[in-house]
Design an enzyme around this catalytic site. Sequence first.
Site, PDB file in Angstrom:
ATOM      1  N   ASN A  92      23.633  -7.519  28.964  1.00 54.86           N
ATOM      2  CA  ASN A  92      23.761  -6.847  27.667  1.00 54.86           C
ATOM      3  C   ASN A  92      25.013  -7.301  26.927  1.00 54.86           C
ATOM      4  OD1 ASN A  92      22.121  -5.057  29.508  1.00 54.86           O
ATOM      5  ND2 ASN A  92      21.799  -4.009  27.567  1.00 54.86           N
ATOM      6  N   TYR A 119       8.855 -10.972  27.995  1.00 50.07           N
ATOM      7  CA  TYR A 119      10.235 -11.447  28.020  1.00 50.07           C
ATOM      8  C   TYR A 119      10.713 -11.700  29.449  1.00 50.07           C
ATOM      9  CZ  TYR A 119      15.184 -11.761  26.734  1.00 50.07           C
ATOM     10  OH  TYR A 119      16.475 -12.190  26.555  1.00 50.07           O
TER      11      TYR A 119
END
Length: 308
Positions: free
Chosen positions: A172, A143
């Site tokens: 986030n 990722y």
Amino acid sequence: MVNLVTGGAGFIGSHLIEKLLLKGEQVICIDNVLTGSEENLNKWNSHPSFKFIKHDIISPIDIKANKIWHLACPASPFFFNKYPITISKTNYLGTLNMLEIASKYKSRFLMASSSSIYGESKSYPQVEEYYGEVNSYGSRSCYEEGKRVAESLCFDYQRIYKTDIRIARIFNTYGPRMKPDDGRVISNFIYQAIQNEALTIYGNGCQTRSFCYIDDLIEGLLILMESNYNKPLNLGNDQELRILDLANLIKSKINPDLKLKFLPLPLDDPLRRKPSIKKALAEINWKPNIKLEEGIIRTIRYFQKILN
């Protein structure tokens, strides 16, 4: 205006599609539903301006669109361990295939990059000019390195083909439509708390994150796409919080008597994550508005509804 949204059945993608349709625009969603869910889009199935195509963007496809929102890629550590090769392919081949469409039809192209490209950052807060500290062979590298090579492809197409790109480095994000079992910390805590289980903390809980509510993020993506800014841009909330404090906040909203369970910290899990959003404010006049406590309450209500 035709919008092509990859990963549109996922958490962020489904919220983006909703906003675009409510604005009166046409949307074509591509998703292989590996980690997304068609249920996130059920309300739009009969909408005349919406079309869903079940397809894996690792394989080429030809769709004409004015704007491409490239969000497709599993984005949780749980999936990094389960689908690492698929994630690498999605980041390289999937991005390449979408950029080919953008180049062919002169589409504006926005890529959902990630704060993960900074790795275990030695820059604090993380600024866009920082090149990152990434382990190229760890379990997260599919990722982290995948997003880095995807950014590289975007800028190569910008240089060679003059492709009109936008790069959002997303930190986030949380809110309704997160999957209860996707391994992200807020969904983990809320799910465990509703089930009256101990909340699992990895490490000592002193590592930090900065959490942005989904509505704020979507607003940032929409503004960035319409702007003229074509360099990487952090989108996230710059209010830093210890994981231990997050656990206690969620406990206080569901069941203050729940216990905490501490497990070893996973390899390469960043210890501090906080974006600098000075550029977002200066370049596109964006900053998050929803306070963490308010966003957590909204997210808890969503989980209570789907789990009961």
